[in-house]
Design a protein around this motif. Structure first.
Motif, PDB file in Angstrom:
ATOM      1  N   CYS A   1       5.738   3.187   1.365  1.00 18.45           N
ATOM      2  CA  CYS A   1       4.705   2.154   1.293  1.00 18.45           C
ATOM      3  C   CYS A   1       4.717   1.337   2.573  1.00 18.45           C
ATOM      4  CB  CYS A   1       4.898   1.246   0.084  1.00 18.45           C
ATOM      5  SG  CYS A   1       6.294   0.118   0.211  1.00 18.45           S
TER       6      CYS A   1
ATOM      7  N   TYR B   1       0.850  -1.188   0.000  1.00 15.87           N
ATOM      8  CA  TYR B   1       0.000   0.000   0.000  1.00 15.87           C
ATOM      9  C   TYR B   1       0.884   1.235   0.000  1.00 15.87           C
ATOM     10  CZ  TYR B   1      -3.502  -3.390   1.396  1.00 15.87           C
ATOM     11  OH  TYR B   1      -4.326  -4.488   1.445  1.00 15.87           O
TER      12      TYR B   1
ATOM     13  N   ASN C   1       1.582   5.464   0.019  1.00 21.37           N
ATOM     14  CA  ASN C   1       0.988   6.709   0.507  1.00 21.37           C
ATOM     15  C   ASN C   1       0.598   7.572  -0.697  1.00 21.37           C
ATOM     16  OD1 ASN C   1       3.542   7.593  -0.301  1.00 21.37           O
ATOM     17  ND2 ASN C   1       3.968   8.720   1.569  1.00 21.37           N
ATOM     18  N   ASP C   2      -0.042   8.716  -0.448  1.00 18.74           N
ATOM     19  CA  ASP C   2      -0.586   9.542  -1.529  1.00 18.74           C
ATOM     20  C   ASP C   2       0.458   9.997  -2.547  1.00 18.74           C
ATOM     21  OD1 ASP C   2      -3.155   9.303  -0.576  1.00 18.74           O
ATOM     22  OD2 ASP C   2      -3.106  11.201   0.526  1.00 18.74           O
ATOM     23  N   ASP C   3       1.637  10.395  -2.097  1.00 18.41           N
ATOM     24  CA  ASP C   3       2.651  10.866  -3.054  1.00 18.41           C
ATOM     25  C   ASP C   3       3.617   9.754  -3.485  1.00 18.41           C
ATOM     26  OD1 ASP C   3       4.361  10.559  -0.885  1.00 18.41           O
ATOM     27  OD2 ASP C   3       4.959  12.663  -0.798  1.00 18.41           O
ATOM     28  N   GLN C   4       3.353   8.538  -3.073  1.00 12.12           N
ATOM     29  CA  GLN C   4       4.137   7.353  -3.414  1.00 12.12           C
ATOM     30  C   GLN C   4       5.615   7.485  -3.038  1.00 12.12           C
ATOM     31  OE1 GLN C   4       3.364   5.900  -7.389  1.00 12.12           O
ATOM     32  NE2 GLN C   4       1.282   5.339  -6.834  1.00 12.12           N
ATOM     33  N   SER C   5       5.887   8.149  -1.933  1.00 13.21           N
ATOM     34  CA  SER C   5       7.250   8.240  -1.425  1.00 13.21           C
ATOM     35  C   SER C   5       7.539   7.122  -0.424  1.00 13.21           C
ATOM     36  CB  SER C   5       7.490   9.600  -0.763  1.00 13.21           C
ATOM     37  OG  SER C   5       6.626   9.753   0.354  1.00 13.21           O
TER      38      SER C   5
END
Length: 135
Positions: free
Chosen positions: A61, A53, A55-59
């Motif tokens: 998981c 999964y 996070n919103d900015d894909q920095s």
């Protein structure tokens, strides 16, 4: 006298990891993770969950893993082989502190920022959890 845990008494194992990517390594992580997911889906017989999964900015998981038992964890480690180390190279290493092997409970200590967790010297497992501080 109370009854202690006997070998084989623990059935399901669960792992939760938070992972922060190095600059420019997100796509490599995704590519390697897709390979891992395919291997887990087609070869593992005892992996119950292997989900990632972002996070919103894909920095960062979160990786959630569940295994039927310790044999299933060992099976997955054998199937994934060198992919595990390649994935770990795409992100930050765990912070300093004490870590415990998910399979046998052997402890490792990371004392410096750049140090890395090694395979467990007791059972060669590569999955560790952060040790809980003693009270």
């Amino acid at each position: 006298r109370g009854k202690g845990l006997e070998a084989g008494a623990v059935s399901e194992l669960q792992g939760i990891a938070r992972y922060k990517f190095h600059e420019g390594k997100l796509e490599e992580f995704k590519r390697l993770s897709a390979q891992c997911m395919e291997i887990v889906r087609t070869k593992d017989s005892g992996t119950l969950q292997y989900d990632i999964y972002f996070n919103d900015d894909q920095s960062e998981c979160i990786v959630l893993e569940r295994y039927r038992d310790s044999e299933a964890l060992i099976e997955q480690a054998a199937h994934l082989g060198d992919l595990t180390e390649a994935i770990l190279a795409t992100g930050t290493k765990p912070g300093h502190g004490s870590y415990v092997c998910s399979k046998c409970g052997t402890a490792q200590e990371l004392r410096t920022r750049g140090s890395t967790l090694k395979r467990c010297p007791n059972c060669a497992c590569t999955l560790f959890g952060k040790a809980k501080p003693s009270k």
